[in-house]
Design an enzyme around this catalytic site. Sequence first.
Site, short mmCIF file in Angstrom:
data_model
loop_
_atom_site.label_atom_id
_atom_site.label_comp_id
_atom_site.label_asym_id
_atom_site.label_seq_id
_atom_site.Cartn_x
_atom_site.Cartn_y
_atom_site.Cartn_z
N ARG A 33 68.52 -6.89 27.05
CA ARG A 33 69.54 -5.98 27.62
C ARG A 33 68.90 -5.11 28.69
O ARG A 33 69.47 -4.90 29.76
CB ARG A 33 70.14 -5.13 26.49
CG ARG A 33 71.11 -4.03 26.94
CD ARG A 33 71.77 -3.43 25.71
NE ARG A 33 72.26 -2.07 25.89
CZ ARG A 33 73.47 -1.75 26.34
NH1 ARG A 33 74.31 -2.69 26.72
NH2 ARG A 33 73.84 -0.48 26.43
N TYR A 81 66.42 3.87 33.85
CA TYR A 81 66.04 2.76 34.72
C TYR A 81 65.72 3.21 36.15
O TYR A 81 65.48 2.38 37.01
CB TYR A 81 67.17 1.72 34.78
CG TYR A 81 67.50 1.14 33.44
CD1 TYR A 81 66.66 0.21 32.83
CD2 TYR A 81 68.66 1.52 32.76
CE1 TYR A 81 66.96 -0.33 31.60
CE2 TYR A 81 68.97 0.98 31.51
CZ TYR A 81 68.11 0.06 30.94
OH TYR A 81 68.41 -0.46 29.72
N ARG A 133 75.25 -5.00 24.09
CA ARG A 133 74.49 -4.57 22.92
C ARG A 133 74.49 -5.73 21.94
O ARG A 133 75.47 -6.49 21.85
CB ARG A 133 75.11 -3.34 22.28
CG ARG A 133 75.16 -2.11 23.19
CD ARG A 133 75.83 -0.95 22.47
NE ARG A 133 75.86 0.26 23.29
CZ ARG A 133 76.85 0.59 24.11
NH1 ARG A 133 77.91 -0.20 24.21
NH2 ARG A 133 76.81 1.70 24.83
N LYS A 183 80.96 1.04 21.90
CA LYS A 183 80.88 2.26 21.10
C LYS A 183 82.13 3.12 21.29
O LYS A 183 82.67 3.21 22.39
CB LYS A 183 79.64 3.07 21.49
CG LYS A 183 78.33 2.47 20.99
CD LYS A 183 77.18 3.40 21.27
CE LYS A 183 75.88 2.89 20.66
NZ LYS A 183 74.75 3.80 20.90
N HIS A 230 77.53 2.67 28.99
CA HIS A 230 77.01 4.02 28.76
C HIS A 230 78.08 5.04 29.14
O HIS A 230 78.63 4.99 30.24
CB HIS A 230 75.77 4.27 29.63
CG HIS A 230 74.56 3.54 29.18
ND1 HIS A 230 73.46 3.32 29.99
CD2 HIS A 230 74.25 2.96 27.98
CE1 HIS A 230 72.54 2.64 29.31
NE2 HIS A 230 73.00 2.42 28.10
N HIS A 249 67.26 -6.34 22.44
CA HIS A 249 67.41 -5.12 23.22
C HIS A 249 66.57 -5.16 24.49
O HIS A 249 66.96 -4.61 25.53
CB HIS A 249 67.03 -3.90 22.37
CG HIS A 249 67.65 -2.63 22.86
ND1 HIS A 249 69.01 -2.44 22.92
CD2 HIS A 249 67.10 -1.48 23.33
CE1 HIS A 249 69.28 -1.23 23.41
NE2 HIS A 249 68.14 -0.64 23.65
#
Length: 308
Positions: free
Chosen positions: A256, A288, A157, A181, A279, A253
């Site tokens: 990414r 994807y 990220r 995150k 994720h 992004h």
Amino acid sequence: MRASAAIENFLEMMSAERGAAQNTLDSYRRDLEDAASFSAGTGIPLPLAEPVTIRTYLDDIANRGFAATSQARRLSALRQFFRFLYMENIRADDPTSTFDAPKKDRSLPKIMSEADVEKLLARAEVETLDAKASNTVHFQALRLHALLEILYATGLRVSELVGLPVTVARSDNRFLMVRGKGSKDRMVPLSGKARIAMMKYLELRDALPGLCDSPWLFPAVSESGFLARQVFGRDLKGLAARAGLKTSAISPHVLRHAFASHLLQNGADLRAVQQLLGHSDISTTQIYTHVMEERLHQLVTKHHPLAD
């Protein structure tokens, strides 16, 4: 309880107990303060709001032209806020419990072709070799090349990338340990080209007064002490223009997304890509799957005996 105090208590819980990032906390604050302002206009503080007030608020933001994704985010913030109030015995019910999230189309991520990524990286490398460039321009070129090589090699990220500690470059590992995150750590491999670009940049960085003592790999004069995402995005678009690429289709992004899509196109497992991207839920990575579907179609077409 006043709305402002309830919101502060909720944000403190999200930070302390769930490790929410500052960007996430800022987003929750904006959403909840907007809802609190609307609720106050009806004469009812947000912590005491009834379902009809919440429904009217959601209708209001829809009428204001908010996209379905933004409406869903607002509802999610309210759900977590009222769940917190319920768990803390501040109120006896959750007024959002019967609400359905607005339906939203799941758009496919913008991606770049492998050829365009190669063109972008090649241009970034060429600009590091300009013998006529000033020291400042040379430093910026080395920094941008390192940023791009690391980003495309790891799929970080942008906030993770610009906030890398300098210790990741001083170790001799082929992997980066990244804190993502929710303060979750993950390990991502670093390509040889990315490591070379990073070391060339680091050599000049360490020779510049005011930068060598920074704890950040990409230091800058900013509130955080490291390069702002917006500066990286601006520099990237400038590079794309010089490389003859469409700037509106390129951002950190998008690179990414390119990292993930190109891995899947070349046979990577979806679970592995999920881990690399950081994720927490496989459903997030499944945006994807259109890439995998095309690859499977080509596989069957090429190898199945009855494909003709």
